[in-house]
Design a protein around this motif. Structure first.
Motif, PDB file in Angstrom:
ATOM      1  N   UNK A  38      70.621  68.891  23.681  1.00  0.00           N
ATOM      2  CA  UNK A  38      71.606  69.086  24.247  1.00  0.00           C
ATOM      3  C   UNK A  38      72.264  70.421  23.808  1.00  0.00           C
ATOM      4  N   UNK A  39      72.224  70.750  22.631  1.00  0.00           N
ATOM      5  CA  UNK A  39      72.528  72.094  22.100  1.00  0.00           C
ATOM      6  C   UNK A  39      72.101  73.238  22.757  1.00  0.00           C
ATOM      7  N   UNK A  41      70.740  73.028  25.865  1.00  0.00           N
ATOM      8  CA  UNK A  41      70.518  73.065  27.113  1.00  0.00           C
ATOM      9  C   UNK A  41      72.065  73.473  27.687  1.00  0.00           C
ATOM     10  N   UNK A  42      73.089  72.954  27.165  1.00  0.00           N
ATOM     11  CA  UNK A  42      74.538  73.275  27.680  1.00  0.00           C
ATOM     12  C   UNK A  42      74.662  74.937  27.653  1.00  0.00           C
ATOM     13  N   UNK A  43      74.410  75.764  26.673  1.00  0.00           N
ATOM     14  CA  UNK A  43      74.706  77.223  27.221  1.00  0.00           C
ATOM     15  C   UNK A  43      73.665  77.618  28.266  1.00  0.00           C
ATOM     16  N   UNK A  44      72.539  76.948  28.374  1.00  0.00           N
ATOM     17  CA  UNK A  44      71.666  77.515  29.838  1.00  0.00           C
ATOM     18  C   UNK A  44      72.744  77.020  30.839  1.00  0.00           C
ATOM     19  N   UNK A  45      72.967  75.801  31.101  1.00  0.00           N
ATOM     20  CA  UNK A  45      73.876  75.573  32.139  1.00  0.00           C
ATOM     21  C   UNK A  45      75.112  76.232  32.356  1.00  0.00           C
ATOM     22  N   UNK A  46      76.021  76.438  31.531  1.00  0.00           N
ATOM     23  CA  UNK A  46      77.307  77.016  31.458  1.00  0.00           C
ATOM     24  C   UNK A  46      77.018  78.621  31.752  1.00  0.00           C
ATOM     25  N   UNK A  47      76.133  79.331  31.239  1.00  0.00           N
ATOM     26  CA  UNK A  47      75.990  80.559  31.467  1.00  0.00           C
ATOM     27  C   UNK A  47      75.443  80.840  32.796  1.00  0.00           C
ATOM     28  N   UNK A  48      74.252  80.117  33.229  1.00  0.00           N
ATOM     29  CA  UNK A  48      73.966  80.255  34.509  1.00  0.00           C
ATOM     30  C   UNK A  48      75.012  80.103  35.569  1.00  0.00           C
ATOM     31  N   UNK A  49      75.830  78.979  35.588  1.00  0.00           N
ATOM     32  CA  UNK A  49      76.963  78.812  36.354  1.00  0.00           C
ATOM     33  C   UNK A  49      77.828  79.973  36.187  1.00  0.00           C
TER      34      UNK A  49
END
Lengths: 102, 224
Positions: A38-39, A41-49
């Motif tokens: 999860x640690x 994956x979270x930056x990938x989702x937030x930064x892409x958003x």
């Protein structure tokens, strides 16, 4: 107090609290593989958003404008393995040119 | 400084080159922050106190785009979670207490952790040196370049005329790019971007970004 001051103080306080609690917690929490996943994956989702929203949104409306052109140029630069500052400057210059002449 | 004299030259070199390179990105943050409407003082405080690039870009990005302070803080803090996990990894190596732990915490970021871990073959002393040198190095350069960028943007005027409004998403792209190594990660990146854009007209600014963290957690919890 303005939203910006709340943002500065709130973000800074929580950022430090997160860093300090990590340094102070027993190491056994580290070995949880799901936490690790999860640690990552979270930056990938937030930064892409953030890339999407900052490129195409203005408040709650969507536009395709000079910013999309600039970010497209950055995308090409990164895929050609350009260093971070070079790609960001390419994006700024191409976006500014389109903004001025289109 | 004892830590420097006992440090292998290669560790010093690694720490310095990472510090200087990453530090210069501070100029992009300083400029973007002022362009988003934050004062030079607020911009400087973010670099000194928050001291975590992605979180700093997130708070100025969300509030600058009209999001609430709360959604900005939430996004920035979710991005800062990983520093806590870095701390878990670094604590048994550093073994520090009191004020030293406070200082170590503040400089626990992507770069100091990465350089420390990259020194594994050279032993624990080199790992510790890598952590401290890179942490302090990035802190110094990041803050100097933040000021340069902030004053530069203040002198510029209209951010769009200088391409600053495109530089911010380009910077986010640069932050996520090295993380997209496998197809599953690329799929998550594209889905998160699409979800955020679909939600943008429907909910207040800032919320679409936080929502994508939920997708990341769901994928992470799923058995693979």
């Amino acid at each position: 107090m303005s939203a910006m001051w709340w943002g500065v103080i709130g973000t800074s306080a929580i950022a430090f609290a997160l860093k300090y609690s990590g340094q102070s917690m027993p190491a056994k929490y580290l070995s949880h593989p799901r936490m690790q996943k999860i640690n990552n994956l979270i930056p990938i989702a937030l930064l892409s958003a953030l890339v999407g929203v900052q490129t195409f949104a203005e408040k709650t409306n969507l536009y395709i404008d000079h910013r999309a052109f600039g970010v497209g140029v950055a995308l090409i630069a990164f895929s050609l393995k350009a260093p971070f500052p070079v790609a960001v400057i390419c994006a700024a210059v191409s976006s500014a040119l389109l903004y001025r002449f289109a | 400084m004892a830590v420097v004299s006992a440090t292998p030259a290669s560790t010093l070199r690694d720490s310095f080159s990472v510090s200087l390179t990453v530090g210069t990105y501070g100029a992009a943050f300083g400029a973007a922050s002022v362009a988003a409407g934050f004062s030079v003082l607020q911009t400087t405080l973010l670099s000194l106190l928050t001291f975590s690039g992605a979180s700093q870009f997130a708070i100025i990005g969300v509030i600058g785009a009209g999001g609430s302070a709360l959604s900005g803080i939430a996004t920035a803090s979710l991005l800062g979670l990983r520093n806590g996990l870095y701390g878990l990894r670094m604590a048994p190596l550093l073994k520090v207490r009191g004020i030293k732990r406070v200082i170590a915490s503040q400089i626990t970021i992507d770069e100091s952790t990465a350089v420390a871990l990259s020194q594994q073959e050279r032993g624990e002393d080199a790992m510790r040196s890598g952590f401290w040198l890179t942490g302090f190095g990035v802190f110094i350069f990041w803050n100097i370049f933040t000021l340069i960028g902030a004053f530069g943007a203040q002198a510029m005027g209209d951010p769009a005329a200088w391409g600053l409004d495109a530089a911010v998403p380009a910077a986010f792209l640069g932050l996520v790019w090295p993380r997209l190594k496998v197809n599953a990660d690329r799929a998550l990146a594209i889905s998160a971007m699409a979800l955020a854009l679909i939600l943008t007209p429907l909910v207040p600014a800032g919320i679409p970004i936080i929502a994508t963290a939920g997708v990341a957690v769901l994928i992470g919890l799923r058995k693979s």
